[in-house]
Enzyme design. Structure first.
Site, PDB file in Angstrom:
ATOM      1  N   ARG A  37       0.904  -1.281  -0.269  1.00 32.32           N
ATOM      2  CA  ARG A  37       0.014   0.168   0.155  1.00 32.32           C
ATOM      3  C   ARG A  37       0.563   1.401   0.051  1.00 32.32           C
ATOM      4  NH1 ARG A  37      -2.469   4.076   0.375  1.00 32.32           N
ATOM      5  NH2 ARG A  37      -4.433   4.894   1.831  1.00 32.32           N
ATOM      6  N   TYR A 150     -23.520   6.431   0.270  1.00 29.41           N
ATOM      7  CA  TYR A 150     -22.132   7.579   0.790  1.00 29.41           C
ATOM      8  C   TYR A 150     -22.526   8.309  -0.615  1.00 29.41           C
ATOM      9  CZ  TYR A 150     -20.076   3.790   3.347  1.00 29.41           C
ATOM     10  OH  TYR A 150     -19.191   3.335   3.793  1.00 29.41           O
TER      11      TYR A 150
HETATM   12  O1  CP3 Z   1     -10.465  -8.278   1.734  1.00 27.88           O
HETATM   13  C1  CP3 Z   1     -11.579  -7.939   1.530  1.00 27.88           C
HETATM   14  O2  CP3 Z   1     -12.329  -7.842   2.190  1.00 27.88           O
HETATM   15  C2  CP3 Z   1     -11.722  -7.475  -0.541  1.00 27.88           C
HETATM   16  C3  CP3 Z   1     -11.217  -5.641  -0.470  1.00 27.88           C
HETATM   17  C4  CP3 Z   1     -12.230  -4.468   0.131  1.00 27.88           C
HETATM   18  C5  CP3 Z   1     -12.398  -3.239   0.028  1.00 27.88           C
HETATM   19  N1  CP3 Z   1     -13.819  -2.630   0.466  1.00 27.88           N
HETATM   20  C6  CP3 Z   1     -10.688  -2.871   0.901  1.00 27.88           C
HETATM   21  C7  CP3 Z   1     -10.538  -1.472   1.470  1.00 27.88           C
HETATM   22  C8  CP3 Z   1     -14.282  -4.784   0.231  1.00 27.88           C
HETATM   23  C9  CP3 Z   1     -15.217  -6.385  -0.144  1.00 27.88           C
HETATM   24  C10 CP3 Z   1     -14.144  -3.678   0.610  1.00 27.88           C
HETATM   25  C11 CP3 Z   1     -16.212  -3.127   0.706  1.00 27.88           C
HETATM   26  C12 CP3 Z   1     -16.186  -1.690   0.998  1.00 27.88           C
HETATM   27  N2  CP3 Z   1     -15.977  -0.843   1.143  1.00 27.88           N
HETATM   28  C13 CP3 Z   1     -17.683  -1.995   2.402  1.00 27.88           C
HETATM   29  C14 CP3 Z   1     -18.931  -3.248   1.877  1.00 27.88           C
HETATM   30  C15 CP3 Z   1     -18.213  -4.161   3.272  1.00 27.88           C
HETATM   31  C16 CP3 Z   1     -18.217  -2.944   4.481  1.00 27.88           C
HETATM   32  O3  CP3 Z   1     -16.880  -2.638   5.192  1.00 27.88           O
HETATM   33  O4  CP3 Z   1     -19.102  -2.828   4.879  1.00 27.88           O
HETATM   34  C17 CP3 Z   1     -18.173  -0.620   2.077  1.00 27.88           C
HETATM   35  C18 CP3 Z   1     -19.057  -0.431   3.075  1.00 27.88           C
HETATM   36  C19 CP3 Z   1     -16.398   0.221   1.944  1.00 27.88           C
HETATM   37  C20 CP3 Z   1     -16.562   1.463   1.958  1.00 27.88           C
HETATM   38  C21 CP3 Z   1     -15.053   1.842   2.503  1.00 27.88           C
HETATM   39  N3  CP3 Z   1     -13.252   1.643   1.713  1.00 27.88           N
HETATM   40  C22 CP3 Z   1     -14.521   2.232   3.805  1.00 27.88           C
HETATM   41  C23 CP3 Z   1     -15.878   2.261   4.930  1.00 27.88           C
HETATM   42  C24 CP3 Z   1     -13.964   2.927   3.943  1.00 27.88           C
HETATM   43  C25 CP3 Z   1     -12.706   2.845   4.665  1.00 27.88           C
HETATM   44  C26 CP3 Z   1     -12.694   1.609   5.851  1.00 27.88           C
HETATM   45  C27 CP3 Z   1     -11.741   1.535   6.851  1.00 27.88           C
HETATM   46  O5  CP3 Z   1     -11.138   0.590   6.774  1.00 27.88           O
HETATM   47  O6  CP3 Z   1     -10.270   2.804   6.459  1.00 27.88           O
HETATM   48  C28 CP3 Z   1     -13.333   1.693   2.485  1.00 27.88           C
HETATM   49  C29 CP3 Z   1     -11.819   2.058   2.040  1.00 27.88           C
HETATM   50  C30 CP3 Z   1     -11.095   0.572   1.842  1.00 27.88           C
HETATM   51  N4  CP3 Z   1     -11.450  -0.346   1.217  1.00 27.88           N
HETATM   52  C31 CP3 Z   1      -9.622  -0.012   2.686  1.00 27.88           C
HETATM   53  C32 CP3 Z   1      -9.686  -1.369   1.552  1.00 27.88           C
HETATM   54  C33 CP3 Z   1      -8.145  -2.300   1.868  1.00 27.88           C
HETATM   55  C34 CP3 Z   1      -8.537   1.038   3.149  1.00 27.88           C
HETATM   56  C35 CP3 Z   1      -8.593   1.780   3.022  1.00 27.88           C
HETATM   57  C36 CP3 Z   1      -6.116   1.773   3.213  1.00 27.88           C
HETATM   58  O7  CP3 Z   1      -5.746   0.634   2.757  1.00 27.88           O
HETATM   59  O8  CP3 Z   1      -5.906   3.266   3.021  1.00 27.88           O
END
Ligand code: CP3
Length: 338
Positions: A37, A150
């Site tokens: 990352r 969102y």
């Molecule tokens: O490993 C996996 O599950 C595959 C990848 C995946 C991500 N997001 C990567 C991610 C999946 C399946 C998601 C789904 C997702 N994204 C959802 C549905 C599942 C849930 O958790 O309710 C939602 C609501 C999102 C929207 C989203 N994207 C949020 C709320 C965030 C921030 C949360 C956080 O942990 O910071 C993201 C960013 C995100 N999506 C990250 C990852 C690995 C973090 C980004 C980083 O590395 O900085």
């Protein structure tokens, strides 16, 4: 050819032990993820570069031997094909610089073309080629209601008040918005299926924020349509967060499995979702509580799970501060080791 435990469980077959994977299994709790990352520079680049996306998808499989891999991306990414802009700042989750708060803004969503998805098909091909045969590859999309929240709020919301107000003040336009999102996500999932994913999961993370009546009236038609569009393709899992009051509604959705969180007893889910498999539902916070608490919680979870048609998982995404040793303890307990 070995079909693997996940596919077997999703068709209700007997398995030697429950298949297990973890929502958000590729992510910041893994040091190898944080390294890739940081080198990638941005989360968006990580999602759209096939070599990097394939690498982080495979990392948790190498380390833990999960029964399934889930393609690394985010539910918001396909919205760029509808003309929506968003960013992933380092803190606080995704942000839309221009939230879509009015029916006029919803009507301006561009029809999704088929372009811009070559990287996704290439990521899927790379991951499938590198996976052991019995590890199932999962594709995913956001559910219309969760995506709409969102779009309307412009980011993660605690109470979803802006989205609910929009739904109640402009119900017809809002229902149309949900249908546009459902059509776009069905097309997006078909691209993933054509490229080789073997199961799809639709994330309705904020399902539980509505009453059963409002969920039935406004959310269920577009969600059902999206899943019916995929009839006859691959097994479908619907993740419905906070949905203990919605199990009757969800039983009508065309899917093979429903994924529930820790607020829904597995036995109740199995009873109210006849003919469907159940996935879940350990509270991710349990993984912060130490090996003995984890073992106990998993034993309790498995004791209430159906004997067929069950997939072990968390009830929501794994938390970024989860110790690796906790995931080991979770897996050992599911696999029946001490
Ligand atoms: O490993 C996996 O599950 C595959 C990848 C995946 C991500 N997001 C990567 C991610 C999946 C399946 C998601 C789904 C997702 N994204 C959802 C549905 C599942 C849930 O958790 O309710 C939602 C609501 C999102 C929207 C989203 N994207 C949020 C709320 C965030 C921030 C949360 C956080 O942990 O910071 C993201 C960013 C995100 N999506 C990250 C990852 C690995 C973090 C980004 C980083 O590395 O900085």
């Amino acid at each position: 050819v070995s079909e693997g435990r996940l596919l077997a469980a999703l068709r209700g077959a007997q398995v030697d032990r429950p298949p297990v994977w973890v929502m958000r299994q590729a992510g910041r709790y893994l040091p190898e993820y944080r390294r890739v990352r940081a080198a990638a520079g941005s989360f968006l680049r990580l999602c759209t570069d096939p070599e990097l996306a394939a690498e982080v998808t495979l990392q948790p499989i190498r380390r833990f031997g999960f029964d399934a891999a889930i393609i690394f991306s985010d539910i918001l990414l396909p919205l760029s094909r509808l003309g929506v802009e968003f960013a992933f700042p380092d803190e606080g989750g995704p942000r839309l610089p221009a939230p879509l708060a009015t029916p006029e803004a919803w009507n301006r969503l561009e029809a999704a073309g088929d372009g811009g998805m070559a990287h996704l098909a290439e990521t899927i091909a790379r991951v499938r080629a590198a996976l052991p045969e019995d590890v199932t590859l999962i594709g995913f999309a956001g559910a219309p209601w969760t995506l709409a929240s969102y779009l309307v709020e412009g980011g993660t919301s605690r109470d979803h008040a802006v989205t609910k107000a929009a739904l109640l003040s402009s119900p017809e336009a809002f229902d149309r918005l949900l249908d546009v999102l459902a059509d776009a996500m069905a097309a997006y999932l078909r691209v993933q299926i054509a490229a080789g994913v073997q199961v799809v999961q639709v994330f309705d993370s904020w399902a539980g924020t509505l009453s059963a009546a409002d969920y039935r009236r406004h959310v269920l038609p577009s969600l059902s349509g999206l899943l019916r569009d995929l009839d006859g393709t691959v097994p479908r899992i619907v993740y419905a967060g906070g949905s203990v009051h919605l199990l009757g509604e969800l039983s009508d959705v065309s899917c093979e499995a429903v994924s529930v969180d820790w607020r829904t007893p597995l036995s109740q889910a199995a009873e109210l979702l006849p003919g469907k498999a159940v996935q879940g539902n350990l509270d991710p916070a349990v993984l912060l509580a130490g090996p003995e608490a984890i073992r106990e919680a998993v034993v309790t979870m498995l004791a209430t799970a159906p004997t067929r048609g069950y997939v072990a998982n968390l009830g929501h995404g794994i938390l970024p501060n989860t110790p690796i040793a906790s995931v080991d303890a979770f897996l050992a307990a599911v696999r029946g080791q001490q």
